[in-house]
Enzyme design. Structure first.
Site, PDB file in Angstrom:
ATOM      1  N   CYS A   1      10.751  -5.389  -9.740  1.00 55.97           N
ATOM      2  CA  CYS A   1      11.994  -4.773 -10.206  1.00 55.97           C
ATOM      3  C   CYS A   1      13.192  -5.352  -9.468  1.00 55.97           C
ATOM      4  CB  CYS A   1      11.958  -3.257 -10.020  1.00 55.97           C
ATOM      5  SG  CYS A   1      11.564  -2.357 -11.525  1.00 55.97           S
TER       6      CYS A   1
ATOM      7  N   HIS B   1     -15.714   8.144   8.660  1.00 57.06           N
ATOM      8  CA  HIS B   1     -15.273   9.018   7.566  1.00 57.06           C
ATOM      9  C   HIS B   1     -16.412   9.465   6.653  1.00 57.06           C
ATOM     10  CE1 HIS B   1     -11.027   8.230   8.484  1.00 57.06           C
ATOM     11  NE2 HIS B   1     -11.300   6.935   8.541  1.00 57.06           N
TER      12      HIS B   1
ATOM     13  N   CYS C   1      -6.513   1.403  10.974  1.00 56.63           N
ATOM     14  CA  CYS C   1      -7.933   1.645  11.245  1.00 56.63           C
ATOM     15  C   CYS C   1      -8.625   0.322  11.560  1.00 56.63           C
ATOM     16  CB  CYS C   1      -8.605   2.322  10.055  1.00 56.63           C
ATOM     17  SG  CYS C   1      -8.713   4.119  10.214  1.00 56.63           S
TER      18      CYS C   1
END
Lengths: 154, 264
Positions: free
Chosen positions: B225, B83, B117
């Protein structure tokens, strides 16, 4: 008695009391049946009047979730919620029977309410394993809170 | 107008108002009233997020940069080997996740993409959810989208998953019988105990929460939550969370990414 010993004894007592409570809870698992008349449950869930002093302690205990949404006429308001009406004056607005139904299952009166059903186990979705099959509060606790709320007349 | 007519007019008005309230609470949020959790914070906490030299999340970002450039796995490759410079290649990427993965037939979030990856390209072991490494890499990747607007892919294949996430958001669940929407659509800005309820836009993850004294992912927050509602908390990486994450991102479309955000 030295203070440390007192504290240890107290802690041991608290543990014993807690396990006694847990056994109690497992003995009477589901909610008891009750009769709704109009917008109220006129009779105490366990046939006995509650204790307002214990009721206040139940409301004050954050584990019981009341003060997440309501504020109450004690303690520090900064840590109390405002999603729901102030509990002040509740006893002047509602009868004990009306308060009882509103705690047990307020959705019977208003399906859109955000008030949790404190004494209900059926018809709920995705309840976590630790809480499955248990109401939020036991019958005795509901009665204590009803008795406390009834004293909030101003 | 006589008395009865006035009463009729008043009650018609009251009815209209109550319909408006019902409609407003059931409808989804208008773009104009959307606010980031940032807007509900004190100026001190906002300052902590805004200044990279005091934002604690930047420590993870720096770790993530080091990981980005470090060779790993039997392939002996670093992220940077494919990348190259994250500042350009990763710009805007976090703003478009979760994204559809054709091989798996469902959306993946950024954590899952990083781990794919790891396992497929680098042939390295995957990072555990909430591990220092996974938080660091996702914070570093997320940082490259800071200021970019949330832009979920307009991918037809995502639609059923967005719908599933929305259903979960609206579903009452747990012993407290609450839905996400009960608080975050209908009662945002009110106080739950001492804390202001935000609108639940996940624009700053992974983020540094003062309460955690650490960085955490959106899934960690969702679990908090759910446990608060006394509902089933899924395992990290469960498809239910990714669907909900995807719905929340579509709900936050157009809002700027803040990663690494700071929250109280």
């Amino acid at each position: 008695m030295p203070r440390a010993t007192q504290a240890v004894l107290f802690a041991a007592f608290a543990l014993a009391a807690e396990s006694a409570c847990a056994q109690e809870a497992s003995k009477n698992d589901g909610p008891k049946s009750y009769a709704v008349v109009g917008d109220a449950i006129p009779a105490p869930l366990n046939g006995m009047r509650g204790d307002p002093v214990r009721g206040q302690a139940i409301v004050a205990n954050r584990q019981n979730t009341c003060l997440l949404c309501h504020s109450a006429p004690f303690g520090d308001e900064r840590f109390q919620g405002n999603l729901a009406p102030d509990l002040k004056g509740t006893g002047a607005r509602w009868s004990e029977g009306q308060l009882r139904l509103r705690m047990v299952d307020a959705s019977r009166l208003n399906p859109a309410t955000i008030m949790p059903p404190y004494y209900k186990v059926d018809g709920l979705t995705g309840v976590g394993a630790a809480w499955r099959g248990k109401p939020i509060l036991m019958a005795e606790q509901i009665e204590d809170v009803v008795a406390y709320l009834a004293t909030l007349r101003d | 107008m006589n008395g009865a007519a006035i009463t009729r007019a008043l009650s018609a008005g009251a009815l209209a108002i109550s319909f408006t309230i019902i409609a407003a609470s059931a409808a989804e949020m208008a773009p104009g009233e959307r606010k980031s959790g940032y807007d509900f914070m004190t100026r001190d906490t906002q300052g902590m997020q805004d200044d990279d030299t005091v934002n604690p999340g930047m420590l993870w970002v720096l770790d993530g940069e080091a990981l980005w450039n470090r060779k790993a796995g039997t392939a002996g490759k670093a992220c940077a080997d494919c990348h190259v410079d994250a500042r350009t290649s990763m710009k805007g990427v976090a703003a478009r996740y979760p994204a559809f993965d054709a091989a798996r037939g469902r959306p993946l979030n950024l954590e899952q993409r990083v781990n794919l990856c790891r396992s497929e390209r680098q042939q390295a072991s995957v990072f555990r959810y909430e591990s220092r490494e996974l938080l660091a890499l996702t914070a570093f990747i997320g940082r490259q989208s800071r200021g970019a607007v949330v832009e979920p892919p307009s991918d037809e294949r995502l639609k059923p998953f967005i719908a599933a996430g929305r259903e979960m958001f609206m579903q009452r669940q747990g012993q407290l019988n609450l839905s996400c929407a009960n608080c975050h659509d209908d009662n945002w800005s009110k106080k739950l105990a001492g804390a202001v309820i935000p609108q639940a836009h996940p624009t700053g993850y992974p983020l540094y929460r003062l309460e955690w004294q650490g960085l955490g992912s959106l899934q960690r927050r969702l679990r908090n939550c759910l446990v608060g509602m006394r509902a089933n908390a899924y395992d990290f990486g469960a498809p239910e969370y990714v669907d909900l994450e995807l719905y929340l991102m579509t709900r936050a479309r157009g809002m700027p990414v803040e990663t690494p955000a700071v929250r109280p």
